[in-house]
Design a protein around this motif. Sequence first.
Motif, short mmCIF file in Angstrom:
data_model
loop_
_atom_site.label_atom_id
_atom_site.label_comp_id
_atom_site.label_asym_id
_atom_site.label_seq_id
_atom_site.Cartn_x
_atom_site.Cartn_y
_atom_site.Cartn_z
N HIS A 170 -30.82 -42.68 102.79
CA HIS A 170 -31.81 -42.49 103.69
C HIS A 170 -32.95 -41.95 102.79
N ASN A 171 -32.81 -42.27 101.66
CA ASN A 171 -34.19 -41.89 100.70
C ASN A 171 -34.47 -40.29 100.77
N VAL A 172 -33.37 -39.45 100.54
CA VAL A 172 -33.73 -38.02 100.27
C VAL A 172 -34.51 -37.73 98.78
N ARG A 173 -35.58 -36.81 99.00
CA ARG A 173 -36.41 -36.67 98.15
C ARG A 173 -35.64 -35.37 97.23
N SER A 199 -27.94 -42.34 90.01
CA SER A 199 -29.07 -43.48 90.07
C SER A 199 -29.56 -43.50 91.45
N SER A 200 -31.15 -43.09 91.42
CA SER A 200 -31.85 -43.35 92.81
C SER A 200 -33.13 -43.62 92.43
N ASP A 201 -33.81 -44.29 93.23
CA ASP A 201 -35.41 -44.61 92.89
C ASP A 201 -36.28 -43.75 93.53
N THR A 202 -35.83 -42.95 94.63
CA THR A 202 -36.74 -42.13 95.38
C THR A 202 -36.69 -40.52 95.05
N PRO A 220 -36.01 -42.81 87.96
CA PRO A 220 -37.44 -43.13 87.39
C PRO A 220 -38.45 -42.16 88.31
N ALA A 221 -38.06 -41.76 89.20
CA ALA A 221 -39.07 -40.79 90.16
C ALA A 221 -38.68 -39.28 90.02
N LEU A 222 -37.69 -39.08 89.29
CA LEU A 222 -37.38 -37.52 89.29
C LEU A 222 -38.32 -36.62 88.36
N GLU A 223 -38.69 -35.61 89.20
CA GLU A 223 -39.76 -34.64 88.31
C GLU A 223 -38.77 -33.11 88.08
N THR A 224 -38.03 -32.55 88.99
CA THR A 224 -37.29 -31.53 88.36
C THR A 224 -35.71 -31.91 88.33
N SER A 263 -33.15 -40.31 79.03
CA SER A 263 -34.16 -41.12 78.67
C SER A 263 -34.85 -42.12 79.80
N LYS A 264 -34.14 -42.37 80.94
CA LYS A 264 -34.67 -43.20 82.03
C LYS A 264 -35.40 -42.20 82.94
#
Length: 334
Positions: free
Chosen positions: A120-123, A144-147, A176-180, A200-201
Amino acid sequence: MDFVRDTTSIIEEGEKEEENKDRISNLPDELIHHIVSFLDMKYAVQTSALSHKWEHIWTSIRCLNFNICAFRTPRLFAKFVKDALSHQNNHVEESKVQLTITGAATPSVVKSIVNNVYLHNVRDLNMTWLTTRKFHQFPECLFSSDTLKHLTLATGDQSFYLHKASCIPKVAWNFPALETLCLRSMHLGDKGDESLDLFSKCVNLRDLTLHNCCMYGLKIFNICAPELTNLTIRATSYPDVVHVVAPKLENLTASVRGTINRFPFKYVSLQLSTEGFDSLEKVNLSLSMPYYEPKRFFPLLLSLFQKLHSTKYLVINLDIIEVLILTLFLLYVA
């Protein structure tokens, strides 16, 4: 007198009507959503029985709290999470899921829950797995999550058992989208491991916190994040070397010494290796229990100060100051 009695009766009836009025339902929807978000989802769903207005309130809240303790079995909990997420309003953005799971849940059940959350593309995900003496490993699909933009992972604060084995996969996490990212009471790496590189990813990682984590026996722990600006490390046990590659790092907070407080009784200190901190603005260093061989930490502190020479502001606690003063005094007397 009759007029006075009639007037009093009218006032009393009006006060009763005011007391019985549903004031909460008259609040703005945004405020109602905020209030309901503090409830466990099992009880948030039950608010739909209050009235027609409340029927769909729970489907539009931004923070979803799921606690396995509210269910008889882990499988019932997993099914509830799946159903609750499937009924969420797709127009609600930046939804946050908070999962509290106990050791009673099997890895397969946890995997099913995580897969439904990511579907469900939880942020924002905050997951606590309250482990017991029985060892559990976080499923690989969790890493592993793109969102996903914000992730907090924690286990029960049982530092003695953190020495047993790593509870996370030892490959680079694909966010790839992780900020914190915040890791609490996690075991990272196993005794004898040569090197561990998890981030590293995570090419957009900006804020990393390692709180009460154990890296006992690990030789090199790599923190390679090109966009990292804030780093906090407060470990129960450090590896031989923490190697940091973060050219945009601005703020560093670290405990110089590990805080193992159970047997085997051993102190492990922060050994930092860097490739330069050209953007470093502020460093905050602390040292606990300095009275145990204080002279031993003097060269360590000097080495850290040399590596952090480019920082504009250096904050040290009183324990570090005492070590520096005491060691300099002993050297002067000698």
